[in-house]
Design a protein around this motif. Structure first.
Motif, mmCIF file in Angstrom:
data_model
loop_
_atom_site.group_PDB
_atom_site.id
_atom_site.type_symbol
_atom_site.label_atom_id
_atom_site.label_comp_id
_atom_site.label_asym_id
_atom_site.label_seq_id
_atom_site.Cartn_x
_atom_site.Cartn_y
_atom_site.Cartn_z
ATOM 1 N N ALA A 27 0.171 4.202 10.751
ATOM 2 C CA ALA A 27 0.096 3.034 9.870
ATOM 3 C C ALA A 27 0.161 3.381 8.395
ATOM 4 N N SER A 28 -0.214 4.586 8.010
ATOM 5 C CA SER A 28 -0.280 4.940 6.594
ATOM 6 C C SER A 28 1.112 4.992 5.964
ATOM 7 N N ILE A 29 1.141 4.905 4.653
ATOM 8 C CA ILE A 29 2.410 4.909 3.917
ATOM 9 C C ILE A 29 3.173 6.209 4.186
ATOM 10 N N GLY A 30 2.444 7.321 4.290
ATOM 11 C CA GLY A 30 3.091 8.594 4.567
ATOM 12 C C GLY A 30 3.725 8.671 5.936
ATOM 13 N N SER A 31 3.343 7.757 6.815
ATOM 14 C CA SER A 31 3.959 7.663 8.141
ATOM 15 C C SER A 31 4.944 6.503 8.215
ATOM 16 N N ASN A 32 5.358 6.004 7.053
ATOM 17 C CA ASN A 32 6.308 4.884 6.930
ATOM 18 C C ASN A 32 5.712 3.547 7.337
#
Length: 393
Positions: A27-32
């Protein structure tokens, strides 16, 4: 709407997170991860709930809309209903558990939440983004905004309130250090569902500092192509399954889709205590040391490896001296420890991408199912890419 339940699966000790947190986080931004819609972003936009960094508190920081808070915070609701948002996950995932962090939201945290899962097809997603666009061009994003009646009506047409309930309505705890991190393990019956999107419901309003979603990325059979792709990438279904040391940064960071932001966004170990007092090198300039650190990755599918990329971005004074790779044949038993050399030790340098291919890799006689990355003696790596093709058998 779902029945109100207590939260039986909350783990209130942040130093002892449940085992599902070792799975892929999507869910994080680093995971798109992305926010597609939110009913309200007044004090802090929903995108901030997906930040890769830990929440911070700035005591004297205010905005034109109120107190600056590091997460998603809505207005005190004065209309019927409750606040909710739509989260697009980095990849289709079978979700095993959630972390909802209310850090620093002590008198303004969301008192209750529920989470539903489903999938928006391309047409529905495009309709939502074109009719209710998210403003992302500046740091404040959607701060000070709330969905109009017309926008809320359009979002309701997607019927996301009818999606499968993954987490029934539960009570949250305030964002003090002892209670901020709240873990929710999904029952086995929910872990078989593959979802692309989540609807996060706050009842009725308030703040959430961070949302993390852990599970198994589901690589669809239709995605398997004859061309080469990154067999180790998290969003393709690769995952970290073991490691020797993760003192400063976890090796699962190595397979994120984004470039490393800093040293903390990579795999960095402690300095090994068995380093010789005086270091020596061999004829190839590689340090002769007794110890090493390693991490093991399950590939997205059994494959033939053509290229290995090792990125030491940001690691300038603490990069490993060398790295080598081994593979485990896909045909090996689950309990097997049969590792076969794929790449002999190669010298690394600081803050750069290293690409190894062709004769720099050893002949591969079996389709690989797992990869072991070994650094010597210790240090940090930002990203690893293992490019290859899926084995037809």
């Amino acid at each position: 709407m779902a029945t109100h339940h207590k939260a039986p699966d909350v783990e209130a000790q942040p130093h002892r997170p449940p085992t599902f947190t070792e799975l892929s986080e999507v869910a994080s931004i680093g995971s798109n991860g992305k926010i597609l819609f939110a009913t309200d972003d007044w004090f802090a936009p929903a995108e901030w709930m997906l930040k890769d960094t830990d929440p911070v508190f700035l005591a004297d920081e205010y905005t034109p809309y109120g107190k600056w808070m590091d997460g998603w915070e809505t207005r005190r609701k004065r209309l019927p209903g409750h606040d909710w948002c739509l989260v697009e996950l980095g990849a289709p995932t079978r979700i095993a558990g959630l972390l909802i962090d209310t850090a620093f939201f002590t008198g303004n945290y969301a008192p209750r939440v529920s989470v539903q899962g489903g999938t928006l097809d391309g047409t529905m997603r495009e309709m939502l983004q074109s009719s209710i666009p998210r403003r992302l061009e500046d740091d404040d994003g959607m701060m000070g905004c709330g969905a109009s009646e017309e926008e809320l009506g359009m979002a309701n047409l997607l019927a996301t309130d009818q999606w499968e309930v993954l987490l029934p309505r539960v009570e949250l705890q305030p964002g003090y250090e002892a209670t901020r991190r709240q873990y929710f393990a999904l029952p086995e019956s929910k872990r078989t569902l593959v979802v692309n999107h989540l609807r996060v419901n706050m009842f009725p309003d308030g703040g959430i500092a961070r949302l993390r979603v852990f599970g198994y990325v589901e690589r669809l059979e239709s995605d398997i192509a004859k061309q080469s792709f990154d067999l180790i990438a998290m969003l393709n279904g690769g995952r970290c399954t073991g490691w020797s040391n993760a003192h400063y940064g976890h090796p699962r960071n190595l397979i994120k889709p984004t470039e490393g932001r800093n040293m903390g966004d990579g795999w960095e170990t402690a300095r090994r205590l068995d380093r010789p007092p005086v270091l020596r090198v061999d004829a190839n300039g590689i340090l002769q040391v007794p110890g090493c650190e390693w991490a093991i990755f399950q590939l997205a599918a059994p494959g033939w490896i053509e290229q290995v990329c090792i990125d030491t971005k940001h690691f300038r004074g603490n990069y490993p001296d060398s790295v080598r790779l081994d593979y485990m044949p896909a045909s090996s038993e689950e309990s097997s420890d049969r590792w076969i050399p794929l790449m002999e030790a190669k010298k690394l340098g600081p803050d750069r991408m290293h690409i190894f291919l062709g004769k720099q890799l050893l002949e591969q006689k079996h389709a690989a199912g797992k990869i072991r990355v070994t650094m010597a003696p210790d240090g940090g790596i930002s990203r690893v890419r293992v490019i290859g093709k899926v084995a037809s058998e």
